[in-house]
Enzyme design. Structure first.
Site, PDB file in Angstrom:
ATOM      1  CG  ASP A 107      -1.761   1.083   1.462  1.00  0.00           C
ATOM      2  OD1 ASP A 107      -2.445   1.512   0.493  1.00  0.00           O
ATOM      3  OD2 ASP A 107      -1.627   1.894   2.475  1.00  0.00           O
ATOM      4  CG  ASP A 130      -1.849   7.728   0.037  1.00  0.00           C
ATOM      5  OD1 ASP A 130      -0.896   8.187   0.014  1.00  0.00           O
ATOM      6  OD2 ASP A 130      -2.855   7.575  -0.680  1.00  0.00           O
TER       7      ASP A 130
END
Length: 258
Positions: free
Chosen positions: A8, A10
């Site tokens: 991922d 953010d």
């Protein structure tokens, strides 16, 4: 066998939500002469709504100074999101955002060992293309040859679409991959795709429930308690150990539990 690690972006690779997107949204509000301000706490609550435009629309639902019509709100959300993207890129260029502890170490260890890397994010491609050269250098595309972003996977996490596409493009089975996430929605997406997940708690999810993760830690450099009591950062050997031990065994800061 662990063949791929899917990241991922953010909150996982960098604290982009608190220190990047939130600040950029506030600058976009000022551009449009809106007396709106998302402080750290407010933005944390808004993160329950996945997606920047969706977050803006949810905010407008409670604002008497928002456009009265749906069409007006959609238009304003699009304009604010566009301006936010510009300000986010400025923040990245200014060096505001840095990699979280252990990220660079683990990325390069995987590359050196031939473990494939991918990005699975529901942020926009432009945000990734702004951030990654600053963190990983000019050859960042070589490090992360597979990049699945919002434009590729419109279904937001916890929907598994972004992970399913990443696995397909990697040519790797879910059982041969591990995810690294920071949020409950990200964990849900990886699990729904059949991918075991290590959670490195982001700033907004320090107290979140991450049952179902393979391992939960403050950050990748934070010593993890393994079943034999040996403390170690989350490095590639530790990641392989967790993968081999069983994807749905939960390990947290206090040790293993089922």
């Amino acid at each position: 066998m662990l063949r791929a690690v899917i990241w991922d972006v953010d909150g996982t690779i960098a604290e982009t939500e608190r220190d990047g997107h939130r600040v950029a949204f506030n600058r976009a509000f000022a551009d449009c002469d809106l007396a709106w301000d998302w402080d750290v706490s407010t933005y944390g609550h808004l993160l329950r709504v996945p997606g920047g435009r969706e977050r803006l629309l949810a905010w407008m639902d409670s604002r008497p100074d928002a456009p009265a019509t749906e069409a007006g709100r959609l238009q304003l959300a699009s304009e604010l999101h566009r301006r936010k993207g510009h300000h986010y890129c400025e923040l990245v260029e200014q060096g505001t955002l840095v990699a979280r502890p252990g990220v660079l170490r683990l990325v390069h260890a995987c590359v050196d060992a031939g473990v494939h890397l991918a990005v699975a994010t529901t942020t926009g491609r432009g945000n990734v293309e702004a951030l990654f050269p600053r963190l990983f250098g000019a050859d960042w595309r070589t490090l992360f040859p597979v990049r699945v972003c919002a434009e590729d996977a419109p279904q937001k996490k916890p929907h598994p679409q972004v992970y399913e596409l990443a696995l397909e493009r990697l040519g790797v089975a879910a059982a041969d991959a591990m995810a690294i996430e920071d949020s409950p929605a990200g964990l849900g997406a990886s699990r729904a795709a059949g991918v075991g997940c290590v959670v490195t708690r982001g700033a907004y999810f320090e107290d979140a429930d991450f049952r179902g993760a393979v391992h939960v830690c403050r950050d990748l450099d934070h010593a993890m308690a393994t079943s034999d009591g040996i403390g170690t950062p989350v490095d590639l050997p530790a990641l392989r150990h967790l993968h081999a031990a069983g994807r749905w065994m939960v390990l947290d800061e206090d040790g293993p539990r089922r």
